[in-house]
Design an enzyme around this catalytic site. Structure first.
Site, PDB file in Angstrom:
ATOM      1  N   PRO C 106       3.550   2.717  -9.559  1.00  0.00           N
ATOM      2  CA  PRO C 106       4.182   4.171  -9.735  1.00  0.00           C
ATOM      3  C   PRO C 106       5.473   4.346  -8.553  1.00  0.00           C
ATOM      4  O   PRO C 106       5.226   3.883  -7.427  1.00  0.00           O
ATOM      5  CB  PRO C 106       3.254   5.551  -9.835  1.00  0.00           C
ATOM      6  CG  PRO C 106       2.193   4.807  -9.909  1.00  0.00           C
ATOM      7  CD  PRO C 106       1.880   2.993  -9.191  1.00  0.00           C
ATOM      8  N   THR C 107       6.469   4.282  -8.756  1.00  0.00           N
ATOM      9  CA  THR C 107       7.876   4.846  -8.182  1.00  0.00           C
ATOM     10  C   THR C 107       7.006   6.041  -7.133  1.00  0.00           C
ATOM     11  O   THR C 107       7.276   7.107  -8.497  1.00  0.00           O
ATOM     12  CB  THR C 107       9.219   5.483  -8.916  1.00  0.00           C
ATOM     13  OG1 THR C 107       9.329   3.972  -9.457  1.00  0.00           O
ATOM     14  CG2 THR C 107       9.904   5.237  -8.563  1.00  0.00           C
ATOM     15  N   GLY C 108       7.538   6.356  -6.773  1.00  0.00           N
ATOM     16  CA  GLY C 108       7.251   7.222  -5.646  1.00  0.00           C
ATOM     17  C   GLY C 108       5.885   7.613  -5.227  1.00  0.00           C
ATOM     18  O   GLY C 108       5.398   8.195  -4.485  1.00  0.00           O
ATOM     19  N   CYS C 109       5.263   6.257  -5.057  1.00  0.00           N
ATOM     20  CA  CYS C 109       3.647   6.129  -4.205  1.00  0.00           C
ATOM     21  C   CYS C 109       4.633   5.384  -2.955  1.00  0.00           C
ATOM     22  O   CYS C 109       4.320   4.813  -2.492  1.00  0.00           O
ATOM     23  CB  CYS C 109       3.194   5.364  -5.106  1.00  0.00           C
ATOM     24  SG  CYS C 109       1.624   5.904  -6.275  1.00  0.00           S
ATOM     25  N   VAL C 110       4.256   6.522  -2.343  1.00  0.00           N
ATOM     26  CA  VAL C 110       4.468   5.590  -1.202  1.00  0.00           C
ATOM     27  C   VAL C 110       3.375   4.686   0.094  1.00  0.00           C
ATOM     28  O   VAL C 110       2.203   5.777   0.005  1.00  0.00           O
ATOM     29  CB  VAL C 110       5.436   6.628   0.457  1.00  0.00           C
ATOM     30  CG1 VAL C 110       6.572   6.269   0.052  1.00  0.00           C
ATOM     31  CG2 VAL C 110       5.740   8.109  -0.893  1.00  0.00           C
TER      32      VAL C 110
END
Lengths: 100, 138, 110
Positions: C106-110
């Site tokens: 996922p984008t935004g999973c740092v």
């Protein structure tokens, strides 16, 4: 706000857009390839002169020199600054905007 | 974000057309990742950046991902203010009807669907830009 | 390391996410879950299918808080909460479920 312009106005529209959207009393610094906008008698000189009625416009000296552009031939009233003053300007303004 | 808990006004300024360079996609990813930080975020599209929002993009022929669909998810990420400069649209022969519809659901208003896209003139955009604590340029 | 399922080989990245989203099939999700020592039930599939639909529509894998909210809206509050989703996917609902669904991380999973 301090607006940073580093692209030639003959290649990109960053300077145009910046001058369209900068508010009165904002500052604009021309550096890297954007210093070519400072030459008096260029196609950009007139709109730069007009902008200087309401904005503070600076140009970075080392970038003029690097390109063989003499200070005597830039638009009258433009302030030529060095790197130290560049740094000071960024500190004096709460925000900066880099026009890529 | 120097002080913890301080909400800053952030504006992402988009001035490049999509696909030719990586700027548009990079900006979108930064916005999505940055959305986790609960700041007061808005997006501005001007100059060639307005082409990022056109409706009916189809990238099948160029072998790249069509990320224009992702802009419609911005509402889910609580990005609810998207400004497009009218002068930039007009200079490119475009108008609002050429753009995708972008909406968000207002949590404070029984999840009513509201438009997040706003066409603004240069003067209004200039004002908004000047109000920001931080401007990110792409 | 490629994933072998039913005699076919599927390329994955270093974290086990499927390289080509179009190659996905339900048997892959079962195989991935099995490798994690889990078995997928209807509740898992509900989330996996939701993620695939979300990706189809928006071209991104949602961040976990976006997923939680969206699940709550679609499947009800008793499912749109972290507790429920973490029980189903203990390695993280967005990360683990996205992997099973064949989506990128996922984008935004740092």
């Amino acid at each position: 706000m301090l607006h940073l312009i580093n692209k030639s106005p003959f290649e990109r529209n960053a300077l145009d857009s910046c001058l369209r959207l900068a508010q009165d009393s904002h500052a604009v610094l021309l550096f890297e390839d954007a210093v070519v906008a400072a030459m008096d008698g260029s196609a950009q000189a007139e709109c730069l002169q007009e902008a200087m009625n309401r904005l503070s416009v600076y140009v970075l000296g080392p970038d003029l020199e690097a390109r063989g552009l003499p200070k005597e031939r830039i638009v009258e009233g433009l302030e030529v600054i060095d790197y130290d003053r560049f740094v000071a300007l960024t500190c004096e303004h709460d925000t900066t905007q880099s026009w890529l | 974000m120097s002080e913890e808990g301080t909400i800053k006004k952030l504006m992402y300024v988009n001035r490049k057309a999509p696909y030719g360079t990586i700027y548009a996609l990079e900006s979108l990813e930064v916005v999505l990742i940055g959305a986790a930080f609960d700041q007061d975020v808005c997006l501005a599209f001007l100059d060639d950046g307005v082409f990022q929002l056109t409706e009916g993009q189809n990238t099948d022929g160029i072998g790249m991902k069509n990320f224009s669909k992702t802009y419609t998810a911005l509402g889910d990420y609580e990005v609810t203010r998207i400004y497009v400069e009218r002068e930039s649209l007009e200079a490119r022969g475009l108008s609002e009807t050429d753009l995708q519809e972008l909406t968000y659901e207002d949590e404070d208003d029984d999840w009513a669907e509201k438009p997040s896209l706003h066409i603004v003139g240069s003067d209004e955009l200039a004002q908004l830009m000047a109000e920001q604590d931080v401007v990110f340029s792409f | 390391m490629p994933l072998e399922v039913n005699g076919k080989s599927y390329e994955t990245d270093e974290e086990g996410y499927l390289a080509n989203i179009n190659e996905w099939e339900p048997a892959l999700a079962d195989a991935m879950a099995q490798a994690d020592g889990a078995e997928l039930g209807d509740n898992h599939w509900e989330v996996i299918n939701f993620l695939r639909e979300y990706y189809e529509e928006y071209q991104i894998a949602p961040a976990v808080r976006v997923l939680t909210k969206a699940i709550g809206k679609k499947l009800g509050k008793d499912k749109g909460n972290s507790k429920y989703l973490y029980e189903l996917f203990p390695y993280g609902p967005a990360k683990q479920a996205c992997k099973y669904a064949g989506l990128p991380k996922p984008t935004g999973c740092v």
